[in-house]
Scaffold this motif. Structure first.
Motif, PDB file in Angstrom:
ATOM      1  N   GLU A   1       0.787  -1.223   0.000  1.00  0.00           N
ATOM      2  CA  GLU A   1       0.000   0.000   0.000  1.00  0.00           C
ATOM      3  C   GLU A   1       0.826   1.283   0.000  1.00  0.00           C
ATOM      4  OE1 GLU A   1      -2.515  -0.362   3.384  1.00  0.00           O
ATOM      5  OE2 GLU A   1      -3.503  -2.182   2.676  1.00  0.00           O
ATOM      6  N   LEU A   2       2.110   1.214   0.453  1.00  0.00           N
ATOM      7  CA  LEU A   2       2.920   2.423   0.535  1.00  0.00           C
ATOM      8  C   LEU A   2       3.511   2.774  -0.820  1.00  0.00           C
ATOM      9  CD1 LEU A   2       4.761   1.805   3.919  1.00  0.00           C
ATOM     10  CD2 LEU A   2       2.757   3.219   3.511  1.00  0.00           C
ATOM     11  N   SER A   3       3.717   4.071  -1.033  1.00  0.00           N
ATOM     12  CA  SER A   3       4.224   4.545  -2.315  1.00  0.00           C
ATOM     13  C   SER A   3       5.749   4.494  -2.391  1.00  0.00           C
ATOM     14  CB  SER A   3       3.747   5.985  -2.564  1.00  0.00           C
ATOM     15  OG  SER A   3       4.220   6.842  -1.540  1.00  0.00           O
ATOM     16  N   TYR A   4       6.433   4.140  -1.295  1.00  0.00           N
ATOM     17  CA  TYR A   4       7.893   4.048  -1.315  1.00  0.00           C
ATOM     18  C   TYR A   4       8.307   2.654  -0.843  1.00  0.00           C
ATOM     19  CZ  TYR A   4       7.664   4.662   3.771  1.00  0.00           C
ATOM     20  OH  TYR A   4       7.394   4.503   5.104  1.00  0.00           O
ATOM     21  N   ASP A   5       9.561   2.304  -1.081  1.00  0.00           N
ATOM     22  CA  ASP A   5      10.074   0.996  -0.707  1.00  0.00           C
ATOM     23  C   ASP A   5      10.467   1.009   0.763  1.00  0.00           C
ATOM     24  OD1 ASP A   5      11.285  -1.424  -0.422  1.00  0.00           O
ATOM     25  OD2 ASP A   5      12.529  -1.272  -2.215  1.00  0.00           O
ATOM     26  N   LYS A   6       9.551   0.539   1.608  1.00  0.00           N
ATOM     27  CA  LYS A   6       9.803   0.576   3.050  1.00  0.00           C
ATOM     28  C   LYS A   6      10.932  -0.375   3.435  1.00  0.00           C
ATOM     29  CE  LYS A   6       7.626   0.516   7.590  1.00  0.00           C
ATOM     30  NZ  LYS A   6       6.369   0.471   8.365  1.00  0.00           N
TER      31      LYS A   6
END
Length: 347
Positions: free
Chosen positions: A143-148
């Protein structure tokens, strides 16, 4: 779909029996092993995508940690590298030469006395640094827009770099301590008044090393921001011309002065007058800061085992879990080439 799969398996089995049996008899090995091996190879395309890549991903992260462990600790690289002396990833064994042979001028007594050089094996254990396991919930990977994952592992790397650097300084604690001699100034560690760090104090350390026969090349100095600022101020007071030569106005730094290459760190040493405390020491009112000066071959560093752990798709945490382990350590190889300069406590 099921029929196609069954046919694929049967075809693989027949090919494995044919080629495995032939190879087995030709090489005089058990045909069962070659048949089994051939069967496994023929079925590899049927394995889920990503299964074979997991071990490779771990190796990539281990290599990343190894290559970047000292990245933000450039000063650490200015030391004798003991990596080649690490045994079993945990202990350093460094052979140390014994005393030099005695030289006699115009020898008149024969035969000369035969002596044996007594070498020593210097040994020290590496410390183990482990990160707390970090969980990345499954939802965060979707769901996140960056690579956590990349963000979390980068922070893990920074934490390892910081702690390894901090504790390495404890391995390099010298027996020789000098004190600042400048004007009184408000303490930037603890409370009260301390003496300023001056160019003269750096010169005193230089003189002590030279009198001890320490090489004049590869001398290093590690200071905290306050002591470095005091040194720069001292340069300007001594001579505007000299300070303009040593001070890089564009980058706001002094790279080298009095034969020492300067490095900056948020904190080097803390303690009380004459005593250097561990990093986890609770800072007291009478605390003083300290700088470290050394010659490259007088201190050593070593990196041992490095490992990276991952538990992908953990069923009880509903996500992926990552952690890392690093073994590192060091020691003073020659005390006369390592000096601490503490701020003199006034009140």
């Amino acid at each position: 779909m099921e029929t196609k799969f069954i046919l694929s398996v049967l075809t693989s089995l027949l090919l494995a029996v044919f080629f495995g049996g032939a190879v087995g008899h030709a090489m005089d090995v058990n045909p069962v092993y070659t048949i089994t091996g051939a069967m496994c190879v023929s079925l590899l395309p049927l394995m889920p995508a990503g299964v074979l890549g997991m071990a490779i991903q771990k190796e990539i992260w281990v290599d990343y940690i190894i290559e970047n462990l000292f990245m933000n600790n450039e000063w650490l690289k200015h030391s004798f590298n003991h990596d080649d002396f690490v045994i079993g990833g945990k202990v350093v064994h460094e052979p140390e030469a014994g005393a030099k042979p005695k030289i006699v001028k115009n020898r008149s007594v024969f035969p000369a006395t035969v002596v044996t050089r007594a070498d020593q094996d210097r040994t020290y254990a590496l410390d183990e640094y482990t990160s707390d396991p970090i969980k990345i919930p499954d939802a965060d990977t979707k769901e996140l827009s960056y690579d956590k994952v990349a963000s979390v592992l980068a922070e893990m790397m920074e934490a390892l770099q910081e702690d390894v650097g901090t504790w390495m300084l404890q391995n390099w604690i010298p027996s020789s301590v000098l004190y600042t001699t400048g004007a009184d100034v408000s303490a930037h560690m603890g409370a009260g008044v301390r003496k300023l760090f001056m160019l003269d104090d750096l010169v005193s350390a230089k003189k002590a090393m030279s009198k001890a026969g320490i090489a004049k090349t590869d001398r290093q100095a590690l200071l905290d921001p306050d002591m470095l600022e005091q040194l720069v101020t001292s340069l300007r007071i001594n001579s505007q011309r000299d300070s303009s030569i040593a001070y890089d106005l564009v980058n706001g730094a002094v790279k080298r002065i009095e034969g020492f290459e300067l490095h900056e760190r948020a904190e080097v040493y803390k303690g009380t007058e004459g005593v250097i405390q561990a990093p986890d020491w609770t800072e007291a009112t009478a605390a003083v800061s300290g700088a470290l000066l050394w010659q490259k071959n007088c201190v050593a560093r070593a990196k041992g085992d490095v490992d990276f752990f991952e538990d992908l798709g953990n069923p009880t945490h509903y996500g992926d879990i990552y952690s890392a382990l690093v073994r590192a350590g060091g020691r003073v190889r020659r005390q006369s080439g390592v000096i601490a300069i503490q701020q003199k406590f006034v009140s």
